[in-house]
Design a protein around this motif. Sequence first.
Motif, PDB file in Angstrom:
ATOM      1  N   TYR A  29     -61.392 -25.449  42.518  1.00  0.00           N
ATOM      2  CA  TYR A  29     -62.585 -24.742  42.048  1.00  0.00           C
ATOM      3  C   TYR A  29     -63.833 -25.311  42.720  1.00  0.00           C
ATOM      4  O   TYR A  29     -64.710 -24.572  43.176  1.00  0.00           O
ATOM      5  N   HIS A  30     -63.930 -26.625  42.792  1.00  0.00           N
ATOM      6  CA  HIS A  30     -65.065 -27.285  43.449  1.00  0.00           C
ATOM      7  C   HIS A  30     -65.145 -26.867  44.908  1.00  0.00           C
ATOM      8  O   HIS A  30     -66.229 -26.518  45.416  1.00  0.00           O
ATOM      9  N   LYS A  31     -64.007 -26.889  45.583  1.00  0.00           N
ATOM     10  CA  LYS A  31     -63.989 -26.534  47.006  1.00  0.00           C
ATOM     11  C   LYS A  31     -64.327 -25.065  47.211  1.00  0.00           C
ATOM     12  O   LYS A  31     -65.075 -24.701  48.136  1.00  0.00           O
ATOM     13  N   ARG A  32     -63.802 -24.196  46.354  1.00  0.00           N
ATOM     14  CA  ARG A  32     -64.078 -22.773  46.489  1.00  0.00           C
ATOM     15  C   ARG A  32     -65.564 -22.477  46.282  1.00  0.00           C
ATOM     16  O   ARG A  32     -66.160 -21.669  47.007  1.00  0.00           O
ATOM     17  N   CYS A  33     -66.168 -23.133  45.302  1.00  0.00           N
ATOM     18  CA  CYS A  33     -67.606 -22.958  45.067  1.00  0.00           C
ATOM     19  C   CYS A  33     -68.414 -23.455  46.265  1.00  0.00           C
ATOM     20  O   CYS A  33     -69.404 -22.840  46.660  1.00  0.00           O
ATOM     21  N   SER A  34     -67.969 -24.568  46.842  1.00  0.00           N
ATOM     22  CA  SER A  34     -68.653 -25.105  48.020  1.00  0.00           C
ATOM     23  C   SER A  34     -68.625 -24.101  49.168  1.00  0.00           C
ATOM     24  O   SER A  34     -69.634 -23.865  49.842  1.00  0.00           O
ATOM     25  N   GLU A  35     -67.473 -23.476  49.384  1.00  0.00           N
ATOM     26  CA  GLU A  35     -67.346 -22.496  50.467  1.00  0.00           C
ATOM     27  C   GLU A  35     -68.238 -21.282  50.228  1.00  0.00           C
ATOM     28  O   GLU A  35     -68.862 -20.749  51.157  1.00  0.00           O
ATOM     29  N   GLN A  36     -68.314 -20.838  48.976  1.00  0.00           N
ATOM     30  CA  GLN A  36     -69.137 -19.675  48.652  1.00  0.00           C
ATOM     31  C   GLN A  36     -70.628 -19.978  48.846  1.00  0.00           C
ATOM     32  O   GLN A  36     -71.381 -19.139  49.337  1.00  0.00           O
ATOM     33  N   VAL A  37     -71.035 -21.176  48.429  1.00  0.00           N
ATOM     34  CA  VAL A  37     -72.443 -21.554  48.560  1.00  0.00           C
ATOM     35  C   VAL A  37     -72.814 -21.727  50.032  1.00  0.00           C
ATOM     36  O   VAL A  37     -73.896 -21.313  50.468  1.00  0.00           O
ATOM     37  N   LEU A  38     -71.911 -22.327  50.807  1.00  0.00           N
ATOM     38  CA  LEU A  38     -72.204 -22.530  52.232  1.00  0.00           C
ATOM     39  C   LEU A  38     -72.346 -21.198  52.967  1.00  0.00           C
ATOM     40  O   LEU A  38     -73.040 -21.118  53.988  1.00  0.00           O
ATOM     41  N   TYR A  65     -66.991 -17.553  39.884  1.00  0.00           N
ATOM     42  CA  TYR A  65     -65.684 -18.135  40.180  1.00  0.00           C
ATOM     43  C   TYR A  65     -65.257 -19.069  39.060  1.00  0.00           C
ATOM     44  O   TYR A  65     -66.019 -19.885  38.588  1.00  0.00           O
ATOM     45  N   MET A  66     -64.014 -18.921  38.637  1.00  0.00           N
ATOM     46  CA  MET A  66     -63.447 -19.829  37.633  1.00  0.00           C
ATOM     47  C   MET A  66     -61.930 -19.812  37.800  1.00  0.00           C
ATOM     48  O   MET A  66     -61.350 -18.910  38.393  1.00  0.00           O
ATOM     49  N   MET A  67     -61.291 -20.828  37.265  1.00  0.00           N
ATOM     50  CA  MET A  67     -59.843 -20.980  37.396  1.00  0.00           C
ATOM     51  C   MET A  67     -59.096 -19.889  36.646  1.00  0.00           C
ATOM     52  O   MET A  67     -59.549 -19.407  35.616  1.00  0.00           O
ATOM     53  N   GLU A  68     -57.937 -19.506  37.161  1.00  0.00           N
ATOM     54  CA  GLU A  68     -57.128 -18.472  36.534  1.00  0.00           C
ATOM     55  C   GLU A  68     -55.871 -19.096  35.939  1.00  0.00           C
ATOM     56  O   GLU A  68     -55.370 -20.100  36.419  1.00  0.00           O
ATOM     57  N   ARG A  75     -55.749 -34.558  54.462  1.00  0.00           N
ATOM     58  CA  ARG A  75     -56.025 -34.925  53.069  1.00  0.00           C
ATOM     59  C   ARG A  75     -56.525 -33.739  52.258  1.00  0.00           C
ATOM     60  O   ARG A  75     -56.211 -33.605  51.083  1.00  0.00           O
ATOM     61  N   ARG A  76     -57.296 -32.866  52.878  1.00  0.00           N
ATOM     62  CA  ARG A  76     -57.861 -31.741  52.127  1.00  0.00           C
ATOM     63  C   ARG A  76     -56.767 -30.824  51.587  1.00  0.00           C
ATOM     64  O   ARG A  76     -56.948 -30.161  50.571  1.00  0.00           O
ATOM     65  N   MET A  77     -55.602 -30.792  52.278  1.00  0.00           N
ATOM     66  CA  MET A  77     -54.518 -29.926  51.816  1.00  0.00           C
ATOM     67  C   MET A  77     -53.936 -30.409  50.499  1.00  0.00           C
ATOM     68  O   MET A  77     -53.342 -29.630  49.753  1.00  0.00           O
ATOM     69  N   LEU A  78     -54.100 -31.692  50.197  1.00  0.00           N
ATOM     70  CA  LEU A  78     -53.521 -32.232  48.966  1.00  0.00           C
ATOM     71  C   LEU A  78     -54.252 -31.736  47.731  1.00  0.00           C
ATOM     72  O   LEU A  78     -53.712 -31.747  46.637  1.00  0.00           O
ATOM     73  N   TYR A  79     -55.528 -31.325  47.880  1.00  0.00           N
ATOM     74  CA  TYR A  79     -56.236 -30.864  46.685  1.00  0.00           C
ATOM     75  C   TYR A  79     -56.939 -29.510  46.856  1.00  0.00           C
ATOM     76  O   TYR A  79     -57.517 -29.002  45.913  1.00  0.00           O
ATOM     77  N   VAL A  80     -56.861 -28.941  48.056  1.00  0.00           N
ATOM     78  CA  VAL A  80     -57.530 -27.661  48.264  1.00  0.00           C
ATOM     79  C   VAL A  80     -56.535 -26.552  48.586  1.00  0.00           C
ATOM     80  O   VAL A  80     -56.501 -25.520  47.927  1.00  0.00           O
ATOM     81  N   SER A  81     -55.703 -26.767  49.595  1.00  0.00           N
ATOM     82  CA  SER A  81     -54.843 -25.704  50.093  1.00  0.00           C
ATOM     83  C   SER A  81     -53.490 -25.638  49.406  1.00  0.00           C
ATOM     84  O   SER A  81     -52.648 -24.842  49.785  1.00  0.00           O
ATOM     85  N   VAL A  82     -53.264 -26.478  48.395  1.00  0.00           N
ATOM     86  CA  VAL A  82     -51.978 -26.465  47.703  1.00  0.00           C
ATOM     87  C   VAL A  82     -51.892 -25.235  46.817  1.00  0.00           C
ATOM     88  O   VAL A  82     -52.749 -25.000  45.992  1.00  0.00           O
TER      89      VAL A  82
END
Length: 666
Positions: free
Chosen positions: A203-212, A324-327, A509-516
Motif C-alpha cells: 500500500y505504501h509503495k502503491r501510494c508512492s507511485e501514484q503520488v510520483l 487506494y486501500m488494501m483489498e 529487495r523491493r520484490m520481497l515487499y512490493v512485487s510479491v
Amino acid sequence: MDVRMELDGVEKPNTTVREASAPFDKLSADFILRSSDLVDFRVHKCILSQVSPIFDGMFTLPQPQSQESAGGSLDASTQASGTALPVVTVQEASEVLDIILRICYPVANPPFSQIYPLLYPLLSTAVKYAMDDILPVIRGNLRLLVDSAPLRSYCLAVHFSFTKETKAAAQAFLALPIAVIHSSNAPELKLIDASALLDLLRYHKRCSEQVLALRTNLPWRRADWVWFLCTDSGKNCPPAPKGVTMADGKCCIATMWWYEYMYTMFERLQYTPCSTSISEETHAFDKAIKAALKCHLCEKLAQQQMRAFVKELGRVVDNKVSKYMMEVDAPTNATEQPTRDAPPPFDKTTGDVILRSSDRVDFRVRKAIMSEASSVFEDMFSLPQPPTDHAESSLASANSGRPGEPSTSSTDYKDGCPVIVMQERSKVLERLLRLCYPVTKPSLDYLDLLSPVLAAAVKYAMDGIVPTIRQDLRRLAKEEPLRVYCLAIHYGFAEEAEEAARASLQLPRRMLYVSVNLNGVPELELVDGRVPLLLLDYHQRCSDALVRLKRDVPFLSQDWVWMKCDADVDDCPSAGVNIKFSEGGLLTPTKWWWDYLVAVVDILKENPSSDAIRRDTLLLDKAIKEAFACDVCGELAQQHMRIFIDRLVSYVDMKVSKVSALLPRP
C-alpha cells in the motif's frame, strides 16, 4: 511520546490478596473480581450484568460452591474483609481490570496516558467479555495513537478486525519512510500474519507511485503562476532546464527556484507520500522564497502564490492517496462430489480401513502400516472398535471435539470397513500415503503440493517421513525462497530457513515487499509480521557488507591491466579516483573498469548475491567493448576481467556467508 505497549499486560508475582483502590473497595458491593495478581475488586452485579452478557449469564445461574467461569474460578465460600462474598478469579492483571471497570462504572474514564500502554490487553478483555458498549471507548484511544505509532496501531487494528482504524493507521504510516520498518521491533507484529504486513508495505509503495505520477501530471497547473510568467532569464532568475506541461496540454518553462523546490518535494514524497511531507518541508519552501526574492518580477507574488500552491499540492496528494486501500479476498465454497476409488495400490480389498479425502476419493489402507507411520492413527486404532452395524462408532467418539483430525460417523462404513473422513485433498493424501508405504516415493517438485503434504505429515505426527519432505524443501529454496523461508520458520526448520534466506538474496529487495503476489505466497499466512522484516533486515545487512567494494577491493592486484594502463588519457580515460590494491597503496584505475565496479556495487545493493554478478553479462560486455578501444587494455582486458569476476564472486560469497540470517524468537 515514547509509546510502549505490553501485549500481555503486567503480571507481578504476589502471594497476598490486596484490596483495590476506590471505588472498588466499597462494602456495599455484592461480588468480588480477583485479578491474576491477587487484587480484589468489589463490584456490583447489576453494573457488570449491564455491560457484559458473559457476566449477566453467570449471575443468572445458581451459584454452587465451586464453579469455573469467566476465564477463572468462582469460589462462593471465599471471604474478603470478614464478609462472605462470591469471588471470581479472572486472568486479567489488576491494572487492566482497574481501567476496564472504571470505563464500565459511572466515574471519570482513565486518561489516555494510562490506557495506551495497555491497549492490547484492554481490547482483548473487552472482546472476551463481550463488552460492546465500552469497546468504542477503547477503540477511540486506539485512534488517538494512530499518528504517533502507526505501525503498532495497524497491527492492533488488523488483529481485532477494526476496519476504520486499519485504514487510518495505514494512511498515517505513509508519513514514515518505508525503510524504518526493516528494523522495527514493535511487539504487536506478533499479532498479525506476514501477509497483513505485506499489504501495508505494498500500500505504501502503491501510494508512492501514484503520488510520483503527479510530477509530470498536475491537472490543476495554471499558466498564471508567477514562476511561469517570469521573463527574467538572467542570473537572478534562471529558467528551469525542462518545460512543464499545463492542464491544457501546453508546455511552459518555469523558473529554476520553483523547479528545484518541486524536485526536492517529490524526492521526499517518494519516501513519504502524504501531505504531511509537504507541510513539514519548510527548508525547501524557505529556500525557494529566498531565491524568488532576488528576482524583481517574482518577489511580489512568490510567497502568496507558493503558499496557495503548497496547500493545493497537499490536497491533491491526499486525494490521490485516499483512492487506494488494501483489498480482502472473499473465500469460495467447495462443491460436493460423488465418491470414487483411489488408484493402486490404495484400491485393494485387503485394506481394513478407508481414508476419504476432502474431494471424496476413498483410499483403502492397512491399519498396521498407518499405525507404524503415525502415532495419531496408532492411538486411534488402539481404541476398542464396535461392530459395523453399531449405532455409534467409537472412532467418532474418539475424534469428536478435535477439529482438523480425521472423523467418522455411524454411517461412515463401506464394504465393512470404517471410513475416516480426512481434510486433505486426494492428490495430497496420495503422496502422503506413498511416503508411508513401501512403494516408489513420490516427487514433490513444487511447493503448492509440498506445503500441504508437509502440513499433513506434521499434523498426523509422521516423524519418519518429515526428513524426506525437508530434503525436497531445501531443493526448492532456490526456486521459491520466500515461500520456503516462511514454511521453514513456521515449522521451526532452522537449516532450511537459513538456506532459503540466502537464496532470497537473488531477488531484488523491493520484490520481497512490493512485487510479491499474495496468491503466489500463501505461506505468508503461516508466519507473523516479524518474519518478512527479519528477511528484509538480512538483505540490508548483506548489502552493507559489500558496500566497501567502492573504496577497497581486497583482492585487487596492481598487475591487472586497468591498474597499470599507461595509454593516453584520450584513448583510455582515467577514473579520477584512487583505490586500494592488495599489495598496499593506492592507484587510479581506468574509467571503463571503474564504471563496471560502480555498476556492480549498485546491483549488489539490491541483489547482494554472486548470482547477480554472473547474470549481468551486459555490464561485462560493455566494459570489454570500452577496453578494446584502448591498445594497452585491449590485449589483456578479457582475460584479466574473467579472473577478477571469479575472485569477486568468491569474495561476495564469503562476505555474505558471514552474515547471520536471524530467526524470530518464540
